[in-house]
Motif scaffolding. Structure first.
Motif, PDB file in Angstrom:
ATOM      1  N   UNK A  57       0.922  -1.345  -0.121  1.00 43.86           N
ATOM      2  CA  UNK A  57       0.031  -0.054   0.092  1.00 43.86           C
ATOM      3  C   UNK A  57       1.013   1.086   0.037  1.00 43.86           C
ATOM      4  N   UNK A  58       0.488   2.271  -0.779  1.00 47.42           N
ATOM      5  CA  UNK A  58       1.355   3.640  -0.949  1.00 47.42           C
ATOM      6  C   UNK A  58       1.346   4.137   0.630  1.00 47.42           C
ATOM      7  N   UNK A  59       2.320   4.461   1.100  1.00 46.62           N
ATOM      8  CA  UNK A  59       2.695   4.909   2.203  1.00 46.62           C
ATOM      9  C   UNK A  59       1.859   6.279   2.640  1.00 46.62           C
ATOM     10  N   UNK A  60       1.966   7.174   1.628  1.00 50.19           N
ATOM     11  CA  UNK A  60       1.015   8.548   1.870  1.00 50.19           C
ATOM     12  C   UNK A  60      -0.426   8.227   1.827  1.00 50.19           C
ATOM     13  N   UNK A  61      -1.041   7.311   1.396  1.00 54.95           N
ATOM     14  CA  UNK A  61      -2.514   6.936   1.539  1.00 54.95           C
ATOM     15  C   UNK A  61      -2.636   6.378   2.716  1.00 54.95           C
ATOM     16  N   UNK A  62      -1.725   5.573   3.389  1.00 54.37           N
ATOM     17  CA  UNK A  62      -1.883   4.799   4.462  1.00 54.37           C
ATOM     18  C   UNK A  62      -1.863   6.041   5.776  1.00 54.37           C
ATOM     19  N   UNK A  63      -1.074   6.988   5.569  1.00 59.12           N
ATOM     20  CA  UNK A  63      -0.995   8.199   6.661  1.00 59.12           C
ATOM     21  C   UNK A  63      -2.375   8.826   6.677  1.00 59.12           C
ATOM     22  N   UNK A  64      -2.873   9.156   5.523  1.00 57.14           N
ATOM     23  CA  UNK A  64      -4.169   9.807   5.409  1.00 57.14           C
ATOM     24  C   UNK A  64      -5.191   9.077   5.971  1.00 57.14           C
ATOM     25  N   UNK A  65      -5.403   7.658   5.702  1.00 60.39           N
ATOM     26  CA  UNK A  65      -6.378   6.981   6.403  1.00 60.39           C
ATOM     27  C   UNK A  65      -6.328   6.988   7.792  1.00 60.39           C
ATOM     28  N   UNK A  66      -5.096   6.721   8.292  1.00 58.32           N
ATOM     29  CA  UNK A  66      -4.849   6.814   9.795  1.00 58.32           C
ATOM     30  C   UNK A  66      -5.169   7.990  10.419  1.00 58.32           C
ATOM     31  N   UNK A  67      -4.836   9.009   9.932  1.00 59.31           N
ATOM     32  CA  UNK A  67      -5.127  10.163  10.635  1.00 59.31           C
ATOM     33  C   UNK A  67      -6.558  10.904  10.420  1.00 59.31           C
ATOM     34  N   UNK A  68      -7.132  10.434   9.428  1.00 60.32           N
ATOM     35  CA  UNK A  68      -8.657  10.972   9.439  1.00 60.32           C
ATOM     36  C   UNK A  68      -9.453  10.639  10.502  1.00 60.32           C
ATOM     37  N   UNK A  69      -9.403   9.223  10.922  1.00 57.57           N
ATOM     38  CA  UNK A  69     -10.301   9.001  12.137  1.00 57.57           C
ATOM     39  C   UNK A  69      -9.877   9.843  13.373  1.00 57.57           C
ATOM     40  N   UNK A  70      -8.753   9.924  13.687  1.00 61.12           N
ATOM     41  CA  UNK A  70      -8.077  10.746  14.642  1.00 61.12           C
ATOM     42  C   UNK A  70      -8.789  12.473  14.841  1.00 61.12           C
ATOM     43  N   UNK A  71      -8.499  12.644  13.503  1.00 58.53           N
ATOM     44  CA  UNK A  71      -8.993  14.296  13.593  1.00 58.53           C
ATOM     45  C   UNK A  71     -10.478  14.425  13.784  1.00 58.53           C
ATOM     46  N   UNK A  72     -11.299  13.382  13.205  1.00 56.55           N
ATOM     47  CA  UNK A  72     -12.728  13.491  13.303  1.00 56.55           C
ATOM     48  C   UNK A  72     -13.065  13.099  14.702  1.00 56.55           C
ATOM     49  N   UNK A  73     -12.334  12.473  15.585  1.00 59.71           N
ATOM     50  CA  UNK A  73     -12.762  12.353  17.117  1.00 59.71           C
ATOM     51  C   UNK A  73     -12.281  13.838  17.570  1.00 59.71           C
ATOM     52  N   UNK A  74     -11.097  14.188  17.432  1.00 57.03           N
ATOM     53  CA  UNK A  74     -10.625  15.460  18.153  1.00 57.03           C
ATOM     54  C   UNK A  74     -11.177  16.691  17.711  1.00 57.03           C
ATOM     55  N   UNK A  75     -11.670  16.905  16.555  1.00 65.84           N
ATOM     56  CA  UNK A  75     -12.634  17.950  15.819  1.00 65.84           C
ATOM     57  C   UNK A  75     -13.692  18.220  16.801  1.00 65.84           C
ATOM     58  N   UNK A  76     -14.256  17.211  17.427  1.00 68.37           N
ATOM     59  CA  UNK A  76     -15.267  17.416  18.435  1.00 68.37           C
ATOM     60  C   UNK A  76     -14.845  18.240  19.627  1.00 68.37           C
ATOM     61  N   UNK A  77     -13.716  18.314  19.862  1.00 64.84           N
ATOM     62  CA  UNK A  77     -13.177  18.811  21.108  1.00 64.84           C
ATOM     63  C   UNK A  77     -13.191  20.401  20.893  1.00 64.84           C
ATOM     64  N   UNK A  78     -13.272  20.959  19.607  1.00 69.50           N
ATOM     65  CA  UNK A  78     -12.915  22.328  19.519  1.00 69.50           C
ATOM     66  C   UNK A  78     -14.085  23.137  20.353  1.00 69.50           C
ATOM     67  N   UNK A  79     -13.645  24.172  21.303  1.00 69.78           N
ATOM     68  CA  UNK A  79     -14.294  24.770  21.916  1.00 69.78           C
ATOM     69  C   UNK A  79     -13.719  25.297  23.379  1.00 69.78           C
ATOM     70  N   UNK A  80     -14.463  25.600  24.188  1.00 71.68           N
ATOM     71  CA  UNK A  80     -13.891  25.998  25.642  1.00 71.68           C
ATOM     72  C   UNK A  80     -14.347  24.912  26.464  1.00 71.68           C
ATOM     73  N   UNK A  81     -13.535  24.639  27.371  1.00 70.72           N
ATOM     74  CA  UNK A  81     -13.322  23.528  28.527  1.00 70.72           C
ATOM     75  C   UNK A  81     -12.847  24.471  29.622  1.00 70.72           C
TER      76      UNK A  81
END
Length: 140
Positions: free
Chosen positions: A28-52
């Motif tokens: 598998x192309x390494x750049x494609x793998x990196x994109x697939x692996x990081x996508x779920x991470x930022x989808x989760x952490x995008x929900x954290x945007x805002x004030x805590x």
């Protein structure tokens, strides 16, 4: 003796299967793998945007760092009571949360609850982000 031979052949079969799946994955192309692996991470952490909110005036404000791309954040925080314990730090999404550097140390911001913060004032909270025991921020 037959049991030992059977166990050995099963072990060889399993190791051969593991080798084949590794070989297929490595094509598998390494750049494609990196994109697939990081996508779920930022989808989760995008929900954290805002004030805590922390205790005694401590806070954490997370915003997306649009100039750096998906999965990159700016963390503006007051993390202690001393005048110099405030700042803005660049963070990046990982499988565990958001990794950022503060001072000379790498830190990890993780999802948790009030109990995970280790602070009695936040114990009843359910939606929190924790840097370490004794440093956490929650939403109501």
């Amino acid at each position: 003796m037959e049991k030992a031979a059977l166990a050995l052949s099963t072990l060889l079969l399993i190791s051969g299967c593991a080798h084949n799946s590794h070989t297929e994955t490595s094509d598998v192309n390494d750049s494609g793998t990196a994109t697939e692996q990081s996508a779920p991470h930022h989808q989760m952490t995008d929900q954290w945007v805002g004030r805590w909110t922390g205790v005694e005036g401590l806070f954490l404000e997370i915003s997306k760092d649009e100039s750096a791309g998906p999965g990159h954040y700016l963390l503006h925080m007051r993390y202690g009571l001393d005048a110099d314990q405030i700042g803005t730090f660049e963070g990046q999404a990982t499988a565990e949360g958001i990794r950022f550097n503060r001072g000379d140390r790498s830190q990890m911001l993780r999802a948790g609850d009030g109990e995970a913060t280790g602070m009695k004032w936040l114990m009843e909270k359910k939606d929190c982000l924790v840097v370490a025991t004794g440093e956490g921020y929650c939403r109501d």
